[in-house]
Design a protein around this motif. Structure first.
Motif, mmCIF file in Angstrom:
data_model
loop_
_atom_site.group_PDB
_atom_site.id
_atom_site.type_symbol
_atom_site.label_atom_id
_atom_site.label_comp_id
_atom_site.label_asym_id
_atom_site.label_seq_id
_atom_site.Cartn_x
_atom_site.Cartn_y
_atom_site.Cartn_z
ATOM 1 N N ARG A 65 1.727 5.724 -13.284
ATOM 2 C CA ARG A 65 0.355 5.265 -13.477
ATOM 3 C C ARG A 65 0.264 3.774 -13.168
ATOM 4 N NH1 ARG A 65 -0.942 6.691 -19.358
ATOM 5 N NH2 ARG A 65 1.225 6.106 -19.520
ATOM 6 N N PRO A 66 -0.822 3.360 -12.520
ATOM 7 C CA PRO A 66 -0.987 1.932 -12.215
ATOM 8 C C PRO A 66 -1.198 1.132 -13.493
ATOM 9 C CG PRO A 66 -2.970 3.143 -11.635
ATOM 10 C CD PRO A 66 -1.946 4.160 -12.050
ATOM 11 N N GLY A 67 -0.745 -0.111 -13.483
ATOM 12 C CA GLY A 67 -0.877 -0.951 -14.662
ATOM 13 C C GLY A 67 -1.627 -2.235 -14.400
ATOM 14 N N GLY A 68 -2.283 -2.311 -13.264
ATOM 15 C CA GLY A 68 -3.005 -3.526 -12.913
ATOM 16 C C GLY A 68 -4.369 -3.607 -13.560
ATOM 17 N N THR A 69 -5.063 -4.681 -13.260
ATOM 18 C CA THR A 69 -6.406 -4.903 -13.770
ATOM 19 C C THR A 69 -7.301 -3.731 -13.401
ATOM 20 O OG1 THR A 69 -6.068 -7.281 -13.452
ATOM 21 C CG2 THR A 69 -8.340 -6.533 -13.749
ATOM 22 N N GLY B 67 -6.988 -0.678 -13.876
ATOM 23 C CA GLY B 67 -6.256 0.486 -13.391
ATOM 24 C C GLY B 67 -5.863 0.408 -11.926
ATOM 25 N N ALA B 68 -5.858 -0.785 -11.379
ATOM 26 C CA ALA B 68 -5.513 -0.958 -9.962
ATOM 27 C C ALA B 68 -4.000 -0.966 -9.772
ATOM 28 C CB ALA B 68 -6.092 -2.265 -9.438
ATOM 29 N N TRP B 69 -3.595 -0.580 -8.574
ATOM 30 C CA TRP B 69 -2.187 -0.650 -8.208
ATOM 31 C C TRP B 69 -1.812 -2.057 -7.744
ATOM 32 C CZ3 TRP B 69 1.494 2.667 -9.234
ATOM 33 C CH2 TRP B 69 1.156 3.994 -9.482
ATOM 34 N N LEU B 70 -2.712 -2.695 -7.049
ATOM 35 C CA LEU B 70 -2.406 -3.979 -6.426
ATOM 36 C C LEU B 70 -3.163 -5.098 -7.132
ATOM 37 C CD1 LEU B 70 -2.650 -2.823 -2.714
ATOM 38 C CD2 LEU B 70 -0.623 -2.896 -4.170
ATOM 39 N N GLU B 71 -2.508 -6.237 -7.279
ATOM 40 C CA GLU B 71 -3.100 -7.403 -7.920
ATOM 41 C C GLU B 71 -3.119 -8.552 -6.924
ATOM 42 O OE1 GLU B 71 -4.234 -8.069 -11.133
ATOM 43 O OE2 GLU B 71 -4.048 -5.935 -11.572
ATOM 44 N N PRO B 72 -4.270 -9.203 -6.766
ATOM 45 C CA PRO B 72 -4.294 -10.375 -5.889
ATOM 46 C C PRO B 72 -3.519 -11.522 -6.526
ATOM 47 C CG PRO B 72 -6.404 -10.092 -6.983
ATOM 48 C CD PRO B 72 -5.552 -8.913 -7.360
ATOM 49 N N GLU C 67 0.826 -1.201 0.000
ATOM 50 C CA GLU C 67 0.000 0.000 0.000
ATOM 51 C C GLU C 67 0.866 1.260 0.000
ATOM 52 O OE1 GLU C 67 -2.517 -0.640 3.376
ATOM 53 O OE2 GLU C 67 -3.673 -2.200 2.334
ATOM 54 N N TRP C 68 1.956 1.231 0.751
ATOM 55 C CA TRP C 68 2.867 2.376 0.800
ATOM 56 C C TRP C 68 3.484 2.611 -0.578
ATOM 57 C CZ3 TRP C 68 8.016 3.218 -0.127
ATOM 58 C CH2 TRP C 68 8.536 4.415 0.346
ATOM 59 N N LEU C 69 3.936 1.527 -1.226
ATOM 60 C CA LEU C 69 4.529 1.664 -2.560
ATOM 61 C C LEU C 69 3.528 2.225 -3.560
ATOM 62 C CD1 LEU C 69 6.641 -1.591 -2.670
ATOM 63 C CD2 LEU C 69 7.535 0.738 -2.897
ATOM 64 N N ALA C 70 2.290 1.748 -3.506
ATOM 65 C CA ALA C 70 1.265 2.267 -4.422
ATOM 66 C C ALA C 70 1.070 3.762 -4.205
ATOM 67 C CB ALA C 70 -0.049 1.506 -4.216
ATOM 68 N N ARG C 71 0.972 4.199 -2.951
ATOM 69 C CA ARG C 71 0.818 5.636 -2.672
ATOM 70 C C ARG C 71 2.032 6.415 -3.158
ATOM 71 N NH1 ARG C 71 -0.880 3.664 2.248
ATOM 72 N NH2 ARG C 71 1.075 4.287 3.239
ATOM 73 N N ARG C 72 3.211 5.873 -2.897
ATOM 74 C CA ARG C 72 4.454 6.570 -3.282
ATOM 75 C C ARG C 72 4.562 6.697 -4.796
ATOM 76 N NH1 ARG C 72 7.318 10.267 -3.078
ATOM 77 N NH2 ARG C 72 9.553 10.162 -2.789
ATOM 78 N N PHE C 73 4.261 5.621 -5.520
ATOM 79 C CA PHE C 73 4.296 5.677 -6.981
ATOM 80 C C PHE C 73 3.298 6.716 -7.502
ATOM 81 C CE2 PHE C 73 5.914 1.053 -7.403
ATOM 82 C CZ PHE C 73 7.220 1.481 -7.295
ATOM 83 N N ALA C 74 2.100 6.754 -6.914
ATOM 84 C CA ALA C 74 1.104 7.735 -7.334
ATOM 85 C C ALA C 74 1.620 9.152 -7.107
ATOM 86 C CB ALA C 74 -0.208 7.508 -6.586
ATOM 87 N N GLU C 75 2.254 9.386 -5.954
ATOM 88 C CA GLU C 75 2.830 10.703 -5.661
ATOM 89 C C GLU C 75 3.876 11.095 -6.694
ATOM 90 O OE1 GLU C 75 4.492 10.315 -1.770
ATOM 91 O OE2 GLU C 75 2.539 10.169 -0.794
#
Length: 75
Positions: A48-52, A54-59, A36-44
């Motif tokens: 841009r997210p590349g997941g399903t 437009g998500a940052w995290l993929e299960p 979650e921290w990495l996703a926030r940091r990348f957004a800052e």
């Protein structure tokens, strides 16, 4: 300016590597916090997210188990 970037990078790495992250092992609170921290940091940073959808995290599934190593093996 370069020193400021180096200091910020060192803080980021220290946070990610802290014992509080429990080694970031899959399925742990430390792994979730780090992801979650990495996703926030990348957004800052404008990444841009590349997941399903437009998500940052993929299960994902991760088979847990143990690994027996030869006592002479090095990691």
């Amino acid at each position: 300016a370069d020193r400021v970037r180096v200091d910020a990078l060192m803080r980021d790495v220290a946070w990610l590597a802290a014992d509080d992250r429990d080694g970031r092992r899959a399925g742990t609170a430390g792994e979730r916090e780090a992801a979650e921290w990495l996703a926030r940091r990348f957004a800052e940073l404008g990444v841009r997210p590349g997941g399903t959808d437009g998500a940052w995290l993929e299960p994902f599934t991760f088979p847990a188990g143990s690994l027996a190593l030869n006592p002479e093996a090095a990691m």
